[in-house]
Motif scaffolding. Structure first.
Motif, PDB file in Angstrom:
ATOM      1  N   PHE A  53      34.913  46.010  37.791  1.00 33.46           N
ATOM      2  CA  PHE A  53      36.190  45.405  38.160  1.00 33.46           C
ATOM      3  C   PHE A  53      37.281  45.729  37.140  1.00 33.46           C
ATOM      4  CE2 PHE A  53      34.109  41.713  40.714  1.00 33.46           C
ATOM      5  CZ  PHE A  53      33.889  42.589  41.767  1.00 33.46           C
ATOM      6  N   THR A  54      38.522  45.877  37.627  1.00 38.26           N
ATOM      7  CA  THR A  54      39.642  46.260  36.762  1.00 38.26           C
ATOM      8  C   THR A  54      40.853  45.331  36.855  1.00 38.26           C
ATOM      9  OG1 THR A  54      40.523  47.714  38.495  1.00 38.26           O
ATOM     10  CG2 THR A  54      39.029  48.709  36.878  1.00 38.26           C
ATOM     11  N   ASP A  55      40.860  44.399  37.812  1.00 38.36           N
ATOM     12  CA  ASP A  55      42.014  43.524  37.996  1.00 38.36           C
ATOM     13  C   ASP A  55      41.559  42.076  38.115  1.00 38.36           C
ATOM     14  OD1 ASP A  55      44.690  45.189  38.561  1.00 38.36           O
ATOM     15  OD2 ASP A  55      42.950  46.296  39.331  1.00 38.36           O
ATOM     16  N   TYR A  56      42.084  41.223  37.224  1.00 35.20           N
ATOM     17  CA  TYR A  56      41.598  39.854  37.072  1.00 35.20           C
ATOM     18  C   TYR A  56      42.745  38.865  37.165  1.00 35.20           C
ATOM     19  CZ  TYR A  56      39.692  35.802  34.450  1.00 35.20           C
ATOM     20  OH  TYR A  56      39.295  34.545  34.042  1.00 35.20           O
ATOM     21  N   LEU A  57      42.524  37.779  37.870  1.00 34.04           N
ATOM     22  CA  LEU A  57      43.476  36.675  37.965  1.00 34.04           C
ATOM     23  C   LEU A  57      42.788  35.392  37.544  1.00 34.04           C
ATOM     24  CD1 LEU A  57      46.151  35.328  38.927  1.00 34.04           C
ATOM     25  CD2 LEU A  57      45.087  35.148  41.201  1.00 34.04           C
ATOM     26  N   GLU A  58      43.467  34.635  36.674  1.00 31.11           N
ATOM     27  CA  GLU A  58      42.949  33.329  36.283  1.00 31.11           C
ATOM     28  C   GLU A  58      43.994  32.261  36.564  1.00 31.11           C
ATOM     29  OE1 GLU A  58      40.785  33.080  32.609  1.00 31.11           O
ATOM     30  OE2 GLU A  58      41.578  31.075  32.168  1.00 31.11           O
ATOM     31  N   SER A  64      40.892  45.331  32.086  1.00 35.97           N
ATOM     32  CA  SER A  64      42.114  46.020  31.678  1.00 35.97           C
ATOM     33  C   SER A  64      43.394  45.359  32.186  1.00 35.97           C
ATOM     34  CB  SER A  64      42.065  47.483  32.140  1.00 35.97           C
ATOM     35  OG  SER A  64      41.847  47.562  33.538  1.00 35.97           O
ATOM     36  N   HIS A  65      43.416  44.933  33.445  1.00 38.96           N
ATOM     37  CA  HIS A  65      44.612  44.318  34.015  1.00 38.96           C
ATOM     38  C   HIS A  65      44.325  42.846  34.281  1.00 38.96           C
ATOM     39  CE1 HIS A  65      45.304  48.580  34.711  1.00 38.96           C
ATOM     40  NE2 HIS A  65      46.585  48.307  34.865  1.00 38.96           N
ATOM     41  N   ARG A  66      45.113  41.978  33.636  1.00 45.90           N
ATOM     42  CA  ARG A  66      44.865  40.542  33.750  1.00 45.90           C
ATOM     43  C   ARG A  66      46.166  39.791  34.005  1.00 45.90           C
ATOM     44  NH1 ARG A  66      43.022  39.051  28.347  1.00 45.90           N
ATOM     45  NH2 ARG A  66      43.595  41.163  27.699  1.00 45.90           N
ATOM     46  N   ASP A  67      46.133  38.843  34.934  1.00 50.07           N
ATOM     47  CA  ASP A  67      47.259  37.954  35.214  1.00 50.07           C
ATOM     48  C   ASP A  67      46.806  36.509  34.996  1.00 50.07           C
ATOM     49  OD1 ASP A  67      48.848  40.078  35.869  1.00 50.07           O
ATOM     50  OD2 ASP A  67      48.792  39.745  38.038  1.00 50.07           O
ATOM     51  N   ALA A  68      47.668  35.713  34.329  1.00 47.88           N
ATOM     52  CA  ALA A  68      47.365  34.308  34.043  1.00 47.88           C
ATOM     53  C   ALA A  68      48.418  33.410  34.676  1.00 47.88           C
ATOM     54  CB  ALA A  68      47.327  34.078  32.535  1.00 47.88           C
ATOM     55  N   VAL A  69      47.961  32.314  35.256  1.00 47.21           N
ATOM     56  CA  VAL A  69      48.867  31.360  35.902  1.00 47.21           C
ATOM     57  C   VAL A  69      48.585  29.964  35.369  1.00 47.21           C
ATOM     58  CG1 VAL A  69      49.623  30.365  38.097  1.00 47.21           C
ATOM     59  CG2 VAL A  69      48.910  32.767  37.996  1.00 47.21           C
ATOM     60  N   LEU A 107      38.520  40.164  40.751  1.00 48.75           N
ATOM     61  CA  LEU A 107      37.869  38.965  40.246  1.00 48.75           C
ATOM     62  C   LEU A 107      38.919  37.878  40.029  1.00 48.75           C
ATOM     63  CD1 LEU A 107      35.317  37.529  39.176  1.00 48.75           C
ATOM     64  CD2 LEU A 107      35.739  38.619  36.952  1.00 48.75           C
ATOM     65  N   ILE A 108      38.691  36.709  40.615  1.00 46.01           N
ATOM     66  CA  ILE A 108      39.616  35.591  40.506  1.00 46.01           C
ATOM     67  C   ILE A 108      38.856  34.363  40.015  1.00 46.01           C
ATOM     68  CG2 ILE A 108      41.232  34.090  41.733  1.00 46.01           C
ATOM     69  CD1 ILE A 108      41.658  36.341  43.748  1.00 46.01           C
ATOM     70  N   PHE A 109      39.371  33.750  38.956  1.00 43.06           N
ATOM     71  CA  PHE A 109      38.765  32.557  38.370  1.00 43.06           C
ATOM     72  C   PHE A 109      39.686  31.369  38.614  1.00 43.06           C
ATOM     73  CE2 PHE A 109      37.705  30.184  34.218  1.00 43.06           C
ATOM     74  CZ  PHE A 109      36.648  29.500  34.816  1.00 43.06           C
ATOM     75  N   LEU A 110      39.198  30.382  39.348  1.00 41.89           N
ATOM     76  CA  LEU A 110      39.977  29.194  39.685  1.00 41.89           C
ATOM     77  C   LEU A 110      39.541  28.025  38.818  1.00 41.89           C
ATOM     78  CD1 LEU A 110      40.012  29.431  43.586  1.00 41.89           C
ATOM     79  CD2 LEU A 110      41.693  30.322  41.947  1.00 41.89           C
ATOM     80  N   ASP A 111      40.437  27.614  37.910  1.00 39.82           N
ATOM     81  CA  ASP A 111      40.171  26.501  37.004  1.00 39.82           C
ATOM     82  C   ASP A 111      41.441  25.674  36.840  1.00 39.82           C
ATOM     83  OD1 ASP A 111      38.748  24.890  35.262  1.00 39.82           O
ATOM     84  OD2 ASP A 111      39.098  26.164  33.511  1.00 39.82           O
ATOM     85  N   GLU A 116      38.472  43.739  48.965  1.00 40.11           N
ATOM     86  CA  GLU A 116      37.170  43.900  49.595  1.00 40.11           C
ATOM     87  C   GLU A 116      36.146  44.183  48.502  1.00 40.11           C
ATOM     88  OE1 GLU A 116      34.831  43.373  52.688  1.00 40.11           O
ATOM     89  OE2 GLU A 116      37.024  43.345  52.843  1.00 40.11           O
ATOM     90  N   GLY A 117      35.054  43.460  48.515  1.00 38.70           N
ATOM     91  CA  GLY A 117      34.050  43.599  47.475  1.00 38.70           C
ATOM     92  C   GLY A 117      34.347  42.781  46.234  1.00 38.70           C
ATOM     93  N   GLY A 118      35.380  41.925  46.306  1.00 36.34           N
ATOM     94  CA  GLY A 118      35.771  41.109  45.162  1.00 36.34           C
ATOM     95  C   GLY A 118      34.993  39.809  45.076  1.00 36.34           C
ATOM     96  N   VAL A 119      35.213  39.084  43.979  1.00 38.22           N
ATOM     97  CA  VAL A 119      34.467  37.860  43.683  1.00 38.22           C
ATOM     98  C   VAL A 119      35.432  36.760  43.248  1.00 38.22           C
ATOM     99  CG1 VAL A 119      32.763  36.807  42.135  1.00 38.22           C
ATOM    100  CG2 VAL A 119      32.375  39.110  43.039  1.00 38.22           C
ATOM    101  N   ILE A 120      35.206  35.549  43.727  1.00 37.40           N
ATOM    102  CA  ILE A 120      35.926  34.366  43.280  1.00 37.40           C
ATOM    103  C   ILE A 120      34.951  33.448  42.560  1.00 37.40           C
ATOM    104  CG2 ILE A 120      37.155  32.269  44.001  1.00 37.40           C
ATOM    105  CD1 ILE A 120      38.264  33.807  46.369  1.00 37.40           C
ATOM    106  N   VAL A 121      35.352  32.923  41.409  1.00 42.61           N
ATOM    107  CA  VAL A 121      34.558  31.943  40.690  1.00 42.61           C
ATOM    108  C   VAL A 121      35.355  30.646  40.623  1.00 42.61           C
ATOM    109  CG1 VAL A 121      33.405  31.323  38.540  1.00 42.61           C
ATOM    110  CG2 VAL A 121      33.418  33.715  39.299  1.00 42.61           C
ATOM    111  N   ILE A 122      34.767  29.561  41.093  1.00 42.70           N
ATOM    112  CA  ILE A 122      35.402  28.245  41.009  1.00 42.70           C
ATOM    113  C   ILE A 122      34.696  27.455  39.919  1.00 42.70           C
ATOM    114  CG2 ILE A 122      36.052  26.156  42.246  1.00 42.70           C
ATOM    115  CD1 ILE A 122      35.811  27.676  44.846  1.00 42.70           C
TER     116      ILE A 122
END
Length: 265
Positions: A51-56, A71-76, A113-117, A138-144
């Protein structure tokens, strides 16, 4: 309301350095949980699946976000509790705003990859989940995170209430997961095209269970006999009645199932 067993297995310094960096930690602070648990999980998933693109969503002090090696990360977060300019760069972005505003006005890409916290309420977490699903590749993963409360106090409506209730019983602690746990039976009943596991680690008593989801039709899908009103009315003491819906698996076994089920991009 009846419950049936499920067989589910299913925040101005910019440069080009993309390596993760951790904010300083207080060495005197007593550990009541594993602060690196989430970043280790994200890094393990990202490394295995390329994976190369991450959202938290829900970053606070950045302990997890700044330790994720993607490598590529976005934070909210509506209120980052660290100086984001020390970590910001071309491929690392910080959006200080509520998650609803981010998803509706500022989200300009998709993620592996998306991390929901974020805010630990059923309604907000479920809204974040629905929005995240729309920007998941497509083929991505969400972690709650925090999908299973550790005790009755953790499941109360607000963190202030959880702290006050503990103090009233002569206890201390700030742990709060709210009613995020209700998101799991909702996903179970209304998203049969998603597979998931709730990870637990019996070898690490500080491990907090979290739920990992990916696209994939669940075999032998059987919805529990409850509607959204029933789910909203669930409380901490109902958890034993619906534990089958969480698809609990030990850490390594759950990740093995994930890796066997998801195709690398």
């Amino acid at each position: 309301m009846k419950f049936f067993k499920s067989n589910n297995r299913s925040s101005e310094k910019k440069n080009n350095d993309t390596s993760p960096a951790k904010p300083p930690q207080d060495p005197k602070k007593k550990k009541t949980s594993d602060p690196d648990q989430s970043s280790r999980l994200m890094n393990k998933i990202a490394k295995h699946l390329g994976f190369t693109d991450y959202l938290e969503v829900g970053v606070q002090g950045g302990v997890t976000f700044n330790a994720v090696d993607i490598s590529h990360r976005d934070a909210v977060d509506p209120n980052f509790l660290f100086e984001t300019s020390e970590f910001e760069r071309e491929t690392v972005r910080f959006f200080q705003m509520p998650s609803d505003e981010f998803f509706s006005r500022h989200c300009d890409k998709t993620y592996d990859l998306i991390f929901l916290d974020g805010l630990h309420t059923f309604t907000q977490c479920f809204r974040d989940f629905c929005a995240a699903l729309q920007v998941l590749r497509e083929g991505g993963v969400i972690v709650i995170d925090d999908t299973v409360p550790g005790d009755l106090f953790s499941s109360l409506a607000t963190q202030d209430l959880a702290i006050a209730a503990r103090e009233a019983h002569g206890l201390t602690g700030r742990a709060w997961t709210g009613d995020v746990f209700k998101v799991i039976p909702t996903i179970h009943n209304y998203f049969p095209n998603l597979s998931y596991v709730t990870l637990r680690n019996p070898d690490n008593p500080m491990y907090k269970p979290n739920t990992v989801l990916w696209r994939g039709q669940r075999a032998d899908f059987h919805p529990a006999d409850m509607d959204l009103k029933d789910i909203e009315s669930l409380g901490y003491f109902d958890l034993p009645l619906i534990e089958n819906l969480f698809n609990y698996m030990d850490y390594e076994d759950g990740l093995s199932l994930l890796f066997d089920s998801v195709t690398k991009p």
